[in-house]
Scaffold this motif. Structure first.
Motif, short mmCIF file in Angstrom:
data_model
loop_
_atom_site.label_atom_id
_atom_site.label_comp_id
_atom_site.label_asym_id
_atom_site.label_seq_id
_atom_site.Cartn_x
_atom_site.Cartn_y
_atom_site.Cartn_z
N SER A 2 -23.12 68.16 14.77
CA SER A 2 -22.67 67.21 13.75
C SER A 2 -23.87 66.67 13.00
CB SER A 2 -21.88 66.05 14.38
OG SER A 2 -22.74 65.19 15.11
N PRO A 12 -21.47 69.56 2.88
CA PRO A 12 -21.05 70.22 4.12
C PRO A 12 -21.18 71.73 4.09
CG PRO A 12 -19.52 68.47 3.55
CD PRO A 12 -20.46 68.59 2.39
N ALA A 44 -23.26 74.15 6.73
CA ALA A 44 -22.60 75.27 7.40
C ALA A 44 -23.34 76.58 7.14
CB ALA A 44 -21.15 75.38 6.95
N GLN A 97 -15.48 73.58 10.39
CA GLN A 97 -15.53 72.12 10.50
C GLN A 97 -14.31 71.64 11.26
OE1 GLN A 97 -16.47 69.84 6.89
NE2 GLN A 97 -15.11 68.22 7.62
N GLN A 152 -14.28 65.10 10.84
CA GLN A 152 -14.97 64.27 9.86
C GLN A 152 -14.54 62.83 10.06
OE1 GLN A 152 -14.43 65.06 5.63
NE2 GLN A 152 -15.59 63.23 5.06
N HIS A 204 -19.81 64.76 9.78
CA HIS A 204 -19.05 66.00 9.85
C HIS A 204 -19.51 66.76 11.09
CE1 HIS A 204 -18.76 64.84 5.66
NE2 HIS A 204 -17.89 65.80 5.40
N TRP A 260 -19.13 70.68 13.22
CA TRP A 260 -18.77 72.08 13.11
C TRP A 260 -18.79 72.74 14.48
CZ3 TRP A 260 -22.05 69.47 9.93
CH2 TRP A 260 -21.77 69.45 8.56
N SER A 286 -19.21 76.64 16.10
CA SER A 286 -19.61 78.00 15.74
C SER A 286 -20.00 78.74 17.00
CB SER A 286 -20.76 77.98 14.73
OG SER A 286 -21.76 77.06 15.11
#
Length: 236
Positions: free
Chosen positions: A151, A199, A203, A216, A219, A224, A226, A228
C-alpha cells in the motif's frame, strides 16, 4: 529526503507512533480484513516477509490469525523495530518471528518467502527507477507465484480529484487530533518528500519490479493497496 533522514524521523516517533494514529485504526482494520482474504490461499506453514514493518501491526494481526506462519520483520528504524518486537512478545508470537534491523539488501538469504507485505513504504522512494528496483528486491525474496500486498499514498496530484481527497484526508487528520503543525508538516511532506503518484503509475512500477499485473483491492482516502504475485518467468 534521504534514507537516514527518514530513519531519524521514525526513530523519534517510535514511542508514540501507535498512540498518535489510534483514531485512524478503522482504516488499518479494514485493510487487514481484506488482507486476510488476499492471503487466504497461502500454505498453513507459510513464511511471510514484512518489509518496513514499523511497529508490527500487520505482522501481529497475521500471526494471531495463522498460528503456524513464520515471519521476518525488516525495519531500518531500531526504535520502531523494538516496539514491534515488544508487541510480538506481548501477543505471544515472537518465537515465530525473526527481527532484522536494516534494509532488504542486508537481509541474509535464508530461503524464499510465500508472501510479503509492504505498507506505506515505497512512497518514500522519490526516484521512480529506484522505486521499481525496490519492488524487484522484494520479488527476488519470493517464491515464483509468491504474493505481495502493498500500500502507498496515491493520487494524480494534477487532477481535481486530488484536491478533494487531500481536503478530506486533512479533515480526517484534524478529527484524529493531529496538531495543526503536524498537518502542515504532512501537507509539505506530501508535496516534497513523499512520492504521491497516480495509482496506475504505482501499479506499473510494481509490475516492472517483477510482478504480474497488480490488482487494487483497497482504497481509503489517499491510501491505496494492491495485490500481486511474482511473475513466473521473472529472473532473480
Amino acid at each position: 529526503m534521504r534514507k537516514d533522514e527518514i530513519k531519524a524521523i521514525f526513530d523519534q516517533q517510535a514511542a508514540g507512533y501507535d498512540a498518535q494514529w489510534a483514531k485512524t485504526l478503522p482504516i488499518r482494520n479494514c485493510l487487514h480484513l481484506l488482507l486476510d482474504s488476499i492471503f487466504a490461499g497461502l500454505p498453513v506453514d507459510a513464511r511471510i516477509l514484512c518489509v518496513g514493518v514499523g511497529t508490527g501491526a500487520e505482522l501481529v494481526h497475521l500471526a494471531q490469525k495463522n498460528p503456524q506462519w513464520r515471519f521476518t520483520a525488516v525495519e531500518p528504524s531500531g526504535p520502531m523495530l523494538d516496539v514491534c518486537r515488544q508487541r510480538a512478545e506481548q501477543e505471544g508470537v515472537a518465537s515465530r518471528c525473526h527481527f532484522h534491523e536494516g534494509y532488504l539488501d542486508s537481509l541474509a538469504n535464508t530461503g524464499l518467502y510465500d508472501a510479503a507485505t509492504c505498507f506505506l513504504v515505497s512512497q518514500f522512494i522519490l526516484d521512480q527507477t529506484a522505486r521499481s528496483g525496490f519492488f524487484r528486491e522484494i520479488s527476488r525474496k519470493l517464491k515464483p507465484g509468491g504474493m505481495l500486498a502493498s500500500s502507498d499514498l496515491a493520487s494524480d496530484v494534477e487532477s481535481p480529484e486530488y484536491e478533494v481527497l487531500l481536503r478530506a484526508w486533512m479533515n480526517m487528520m484534524a478529527a484524529a487530533d493531529i496538531s495543526p503543525e503536524g498537518m502542515e508538516r504532512m501537507r509539505t511532506a506530501y508535496a516534497n518528500d513523499v512520492g504521491v503518484l497516480a495509482p496506475g503509475r504505482i501499479a506499473s512500477m510494481i509490475e516492472s519490479g517483477g510482478f504480474e499485473t497488480p490488482v487494487q483491492f483497497f482504497q481509503a482516502g489517499l491510501i491505496h493497496a494492491w495485490a500481486s504475485t511474482r511473475a513466473p518467468g521473472d529472473a532473480t
